[in-house]
Structures are given as C-alpha cells and as structure tokens.
Design an enzyme around this catalytic site. Structure first.
Site, PDB file in Angstrom:
ATOM      1  N   ASP A  80       0.829  -1.204   0.000  1.00  0.00           N
ATOM      2  CA  ASP A  80       0.000   0.000   0.000  1.00  0.00           C
ATOM      3  C   ASP A  80       0.870   1.264   0.000  1.00  0.00           C
ATOM      4  OD1 ASP A  80      -2.018  -1.950   0.476  1.00  0.00           O
ATOM      5  OD2 ASP A  80      -1.757  -1.703   2.645  1.00  0.00           O
ATOM      6  N   GLU A 124     -11.295  -0.826  -3.500  1.00  0.00           N
ATOM      7  CA  GLU A 124     -10.562  -0.201  -2.394  1.00  0.00           C
ATOM      8  C   GLU A 124      -9.345   0.538  -2.946  1.00  0.00           C
ATOM      9  OE1 GLU A 124      -9.400  -3.518   0.060  1.00  0.00           O
ATOM     10  OE2 GLU A 124      -7.708  -4.035  -1.226  1.00  0.00           O
TER      11      GLU A 124
END
Length: 341
Positions: A14, A193
C-alpha cells in the site's frame, strides 16, 4: 524518460509517495501492521536505504490497537496529515475486520518530527468497515475518497466520496462512486478499495484496486471532467476492464493499491504500487510480507493514462523461504534502512 529500478522499497505494501519541494516522502503498511513510519529521500531509487522514522505506534488496546493499514501523507493548508485505518478486534460478525479511518496532524515543517497529534476518527453515516482514505484539494475544495462496507450491498467494500469541512471531518453525505460489478472485481472477494487521484489536463482520474489481494488483484479507473460536480455519480465514467493487472511474463502478480507522484525533474507522472513476484503464497495473502513497493512511468494518450504493465524486477527481492525478523527490520541480505526507536 526516467529509468527506475524495482522494487523501490522491500516489504512495504500500500505504498504512498508524496513529492514536496525536492524531497520524496514514503509511507506504507508495515508488515507487522503495528506502526506508521516515514522515509525521506531526494530520489525514488534512494528510498530503500533512506532512514525510516516511526512517527506513531498502535495503541495497546481499543479502536487503534490492531492492523494499522495503508497510511497516506498529505499536505493541506500548511499542515501535514496522515490518513490510515486501524482495528479494535479481529473481526466483526460479518467476518470483516473492524477497521475505521483515523487522522494524524503535524504542523511542523518536517513531517518526520515527533509532533504528530491524533485528530480522531473520520465519522461516516454508516458505522461499518472502512479504510483506504485518500484526499485531494481541487479548486480550493478538499475531498475525501475511501472504501467502505454498506451492509445493504453485497461484498466487502465500495468507493465513496464526500466534501470535507476540515481534514478530519466530512461536510457532505457520502456518494458512492463504484461498487464491485465486473467479473475481474469479484475474484475471491467483492472489493473496490485503495483509491488514488491523478490529475492531467482537464480530467480527474481515480484509480482503485479490486478483488482479493493475491494474484487476481488489479487496478480499475474512474474518470471525471475537471470542473464537474464530483459528488454526482453521473460525472464519473468507469472503465469496464482493469487498467493494470498481473503480468506473468514479467513475473509480477497482483499489482495494486497505488499512489501517484512525479519524476525528479517534474516532467513525468509516476505510479507507485505494490506487487509480488511469486504466486506460491502460504496462508492468507494479507500476511505474506513480500508485497514490495514498485514504480512505473505513466504515459499519456488521447484516451487518457496508459499504465503499461508491471515491469520485471532488476533488484534482489526476498523469496518465499525468507522470514521477516521478529523486530520488523530488514531481511538478511537486504539494503538496510536505519530505523528510529
């Protein structure tokens, strides 16, 4: 065209890279999911060896005590903000983690200082699994885009947008931008997401990631006109196909949860993303540490951004037999990034 070497940072999923002045700031999910750290370097390729400053650690108990995920560093009105997700316990009755979104603030010039203040939780109308908050200021208006579970909609998470009253408070009702609907968004899990905003010319682009976090993970794209009402779902067009996905020929699997920055000379847009270079994942893919941060150059066509394919690694990476040290430090044989206490 700039040439970069991948991976740019080992074992950091991420990834978020922000260029401010002459410096690149890097943060990401720590493989232990227990803290937030920032690195600073003058060049993308120097981030792996840059000192890592831990600026916040999880609480011993309570809502911010587990699974610290996907921090992002933003500069808004002269202050620094970190958006991140954290959980209180393992799972809700629905089977989802208990994540909610939180904000840290630092008014120092240097975001690696110790003066971070917890501003609290971002409250949304539905109290449910929510994560991956990103923010953008457009024409003086700050927006938040995030992923959240709506109990009335099948799947793990959809993407929402709202205008902000301040960097930790929503000012409008959330509007859903996208939900998992295409086959490629619904492999293993129904997930949208990891939104990230890219601006170019008169267009606003939002990338997002879909499906389970293993090999099927891929990147989708939403597009709106600059100046359009971004809180109107009709202003957005969704690509029916992924724009960035696994490239077995290059040994790159499950790319996603990206951010955007620019090259050192400011002339090229860069996509920073995580990816694995093997498919033999033991157990839950979320707890396999080898989602490394990587970089690719975005090219522009008459139809918008072209993200190409994940390029092969040209630097050493861990294998499935390498074990992350108990202290969360670098593996034996990796270029060490000095870490503060």
């Amino acid at each position: 065209m700039a040439v970069y070497h991948n991976p740019i940072v080992l074992q950091r999923a991420d990834p978020w890279v922000l260029k401010s002045g002459d410096d690149y700031y890097f943060t990401a999910s720590d493989p232990e999911y227990d803290c937030i750290a920032i690195r600073r370097a003058k060049a993308i390729d120097d981030l792996q060896s840059a000192p890592e400053h831990v600026i916040w650690r999880k609480h011993d108990s309570g809502p911010m005590s587990k699974y610290i995920w996907a921090p992002e560093l933003h500069r808004v009105n002269g202050a620094w903000y970190i958006y991140f997700a954290a959980a209180e316990r393992e799972f809700e009755p629905s089977g989802l983690p208990t994540h909610r979104m939180y904000v840290l603030e630092n008014t120092d010039d240097d975001p690696t200082s110790d003066h971070w203040v917890e501003k609290g939780r971002i409250v949304t109308p539905i109290d449910s699994f929510s994560l991956d908050a990103t923010s953008v200021v457009l024409d003086g208006v700050q927006y938040l885009i995030w992923a959240q579970k709506d109990p009335a909609i099948e799947g793990n998470s959809n993407l929402y947008i709202a205008r902000m009253a301040n960097p930790w408070t929503l000012d409008t009702e959330p509007v859903m931008l996208t939900r998992p609907e295409y086959d490629w968004e619904c492999v293993d899990f129904l997930v949208n997401e990891g939104p990230a905003v890219l601006r170019h010319g008169d267009k606003i682009y939002v990338t997002y990631s879909a499906s389970g976090t293993g090999v099927p993970y891929a990147v989708g794209l939403l597009t709106a006109d600059r100046g359009a009402d971004l809180l109107d779902p009709a202003s957005w067009t969704k690509s029916p196909v992924p724009v960035f996905k696994t490239c077995a020929e290059n040994g790159q699997y499950g790319p996603g949860h990206n951010s955007f920055t620019v090259s050192e000379d400011g002339t090229q847009d860069l996509m920073i993303y995580h990816c694995r270079n093997y498919t033999d994942i033991k157990g839950d893919p979320l707890f396999d540490p080898n989602r490394h941060a990587r970089v690719g150059v975005v090219t522009w066509t008459d139809d918008g951004p072209d993200f190409g394919v994940p390029l092969p690694d040209d630097l050493w990476t861990p294998t499935t037999t390498d074990v992350l040290p108990a202290d969360g430090g670098p593996l034996a044989g990796t270029p060490a990034a000095p870490r503060n206490a």
